[in-house]
Scaffold this motif. Structure first.
Motif, PDB file in Angstrom:
ATOM      1  N   TYR A 108       3.203  -2.005   2.301  1.00  0.00           N
ATOM      2  CA  TYR A 108       4.615  -1.621   2.308  1.00  0.00           C
ATOM      3  C   TYR A 108       4.787  -0.121   2.067  1.00  0.00           C
ATOM      4  O   TYR A 108       5.595   0.533   2.723  1.00  0.00           O
ATOM      5  CB  TYR A 108       5.404  -2.404   1.253  1.00  0.00           C
ATOM      6  N   LYS A 109       4.012   0.425   1.153  1.00  0.00           N
ATOM      7  CA  LYS A 109       4.119   1.857   0.870  1.00  0.00           C
ATOM      8  C   LYS A 109       3.649   2.684   2.065  1.00  0.00           C
ATOM      9  O   LYS A 109       4.240   3.727   2.359  1.00  0.00           O
ATOM     10  CB  LYS A 109       3.338   2.202  -0.389  1.00  0.00           C
ATOM     11  N   ALA A 110       2.615   2.211   2.728  1.00  0.00           N
ATOM     12  CA  ALA A 110       2.137   2.923   3.920  1.00  0.00           C
ATOM     13  C   ALA A 110       3.211   2.917   4.999  1.00  0.00           C
ATOM     14  O   ALA A 110       3.436   3.947   5.668  1.00  0.00           O
ATOM     15  CB  ALA A 110       0.854   2.282   4.445  1.00  0.00           C
ATOM     16  N   GLU A 111       3.888   1.794   5.166  1.00  0.00           N
ATOM     17  CA  GLU A 111       4.989   1.723   6.134  1.00  0.00           C
ATOM     18  C   GLU A 111       6.096   2.708   5.769  1.00  0.00           C
ATOM     19  O   GLU A 111       6.652   3.374   6.641  1.00  0.00           O
ATOM     20  CB  GLU A 111       5.556   0.298   6.206  1.00  0.00           C
ATOM     21  N   ASP A 112       6.419   2.807   4.483  1.00  0.00           N
ATOM     22  CA  ASP A 112       7.444   3.756   4.034  1.00  0.00           C
ATOM     23  C   ASP A 112       7.030   5.195   4.338  1.00  0.00           C
ATOM     24  O   ASP A 112       7.840   5.993   4.811  1.00  0.00           O
ATOM     25  CB  ASP A 112       7.709   3.607   2.530  1.00  0.00           C
ATOM     26  N   VAL A 113       5.781   5.516   4.065  1.00  0.00           N
ATOM     27  CA  VAL A 113       5.282   6.880   4.323  1.00  0.00           C
ATOM     28  C   VAL A 113       5.323   7.168   5.820  1.00  0.00           C
ATOM     29  O   VAL A 113       5.767   8.246   6.243  1.00  0.00           O
ATOM     30  CB  VAL A 113       3.849   7.047   3.758  1.00  0.00           C
ATOM     31  N   ILE A 114       4.891   6.213   6.627  1.00  0.00           N
ATOM     32  CA  ILE A 114       4.894   6.414   8.083  1.00  0.00           C
ATOM     33  C   ILE A 114       6.322   6.614   8.590  1.00  0.00           C
ATOM     34  O   ILE A 114       6.588   7.516   9.402  1.00  0.00           O
ATOM     35  CB  ILE A 114       4.203   5.238   8.797  1.00  0.00           C
ATOM     36  N   SER A 115       7.248   5.807   8.104  1.00  0.00           N
ATOM     37  CA  SER A 115       8.650   5.946   8.522  1.00  0.00           C
ATOM     38  C   SER A 115       9.200   7.315   8.133  1.00  0.00           C
ATOM     39  O   SER A 115       9.888   7.978   8.929  1.00  0.00           O
ATOM     40  CB  SER A 115       9.512   4.858   7.878  1.00  0.00           C
ATOM     41  N   THR A 116       8.905   7.752   6.934  1.00  0.00           N
ATOM     42  CA  THR A 116       9.373   9.058   6.468  1.00  0.00           C
ATOM     43  C   THR A 116       8.772  10.173   7.324  1.00  0.00           C
ATOM     44  O   THR A 116       9.478  11.109   7.728  1.00  0.00           O
ATOM     45  CB  THR A 116       9.003   9.266   4.987  1.00  0.00           C
ATOM     46  N   LEU A 117       7.471  10.079   7.599  1.00  0.00           N
ATOM     47  CA  LEU A 117       6.818  11.107   8.418  1.00  0.00           C
ATOM     48  C   LEU A 117       7.372  11.116   9.839  1.00  0.00           C
ATOM     49  O   LEU A 117       7.556  12.193  10.433  1.00  0.00           O
ATOM     50  CB  LEU A 117       5.299  10.888   8.439  1.00  0.00           C
ATOM     51  N   GLU A 118       7.641   9.937  10.398  1.00  0.00           N
ATOM     52  CA  GLU A 118       8.217   9.885  11.746  1.00  0.00           C
ATOM     53  C   GLU A 118       9.598  10.523  11.759  1.00  0.00           C
ATOM     54  O   GLU A 118       9.950  11.246  12.701  1.00  0.00           O
ATOM     55  CB  GLU A 118       8.290   8.428  12.229  1.00  0.00           C
ATOM     56  N   LYS A 119      10.391  10.275  10.723  1.00  0.00           N
ATOM     57  CA  LYS A 119      11.722  10.880  10.638  1.00  0.00           C
ATOM     58  C   LYS A 119      11.620  12.402  10.544  1.00  0.00           C
ATOM     59  O   LYS A 119      12.340  13.131  11.226  1.00  0.00           O
ATOM     60  CB  LYS A 119      12.472  10.317   9.434  1.00  0.00           C
ATOM     61  N   LYS A 120      10.715  12.874   9.710  1.00  0.00           N
ATOM     62  CA  LYS A 120      10.543  14.324   9.565  1.00  0.00           C
ATOM     63  C   LYS A 120      10.040  14.935  10.869  1.00  0.00           C
ATOM     64  O   LYS A 120      10.465  16.027  11.252  1.00  0.00           O
ATOM     65  CB  LYS A 120       9.586  14.647   8.418  1.00  0.00           C
ATOM     66  N   LEU A 121       9.140  14.234  11.552  1.00  0.00           N
ATOM     67  CA  LEU A 121       8.638  14.732  12.828  1.00  0.00           C
ATOM     68  C   LEU A 121       9.766  14.810  13.851  1.00  0.00           C
ATOM     69  O   LEU A 121       9.884  15.809  14.587  1.00  0.00           O
ATOM     70  CB  LEU A 121       7.507  13.824  13.346  1.00  0.00           C
TER      71      LEU A 121
END
Length: 109
Positions: A83-96
């Motif tokens: 779940y935390k990895a999914e959160d990090v990926i979502s945040t990074l995709e948003k920032k990208l």
């Protein structure tokens, strides 16, 4: 070995020693004394065997319980990490996405 096992072994040893001493000091024929000693030794052997079997079963049960608990804990950790990895990926995709938008705006200017 736990305290109950040590206590049981102590009682068993004390009983065996007391029985042997009682037989040795009792006025009886040597043949009868030897037979009693043999019988007491067999009884003690069976009690020790039963105790060893019981302790083995307790150890196996405890190991099984601990393994199950560890497996559940590892599964819980893996779920949390996922779940935390999914959160990090979502945040990074948003920032990208934001960075690409800013870059696109800068290139237009």
């Amino acid at each position: 070995m736990n305290d109950n096992g040590n206590t049981f072994l102590g009682l068993l040893a004390g009983t065996a020693i007391g029985a042997v001493l009682g037989i040795l000091f009792a006025p009886d024929k040597g043949v009868n004394t030897r037979q009693r000693l043999s019988d007491e030794a067999d009884t003690a052997k069976h009690k020790i065997s039963d105790l060893a079997h019981e302790l083995k079963e307790q150890a196996l049960s405890t190991a099984s319980t601990q393994k199950k608990s560890l497996d559940e804990h590892v599964e819980s950790i893996m779920t949390d990490v996922s779940y935390k990895a999914e959160d990090v990926i979502s945040t990074l995709e948003k920032k990208l996405k934001d960075l690409k938008e800013k870059n696109k705006n800068l290139q237009k200017s």
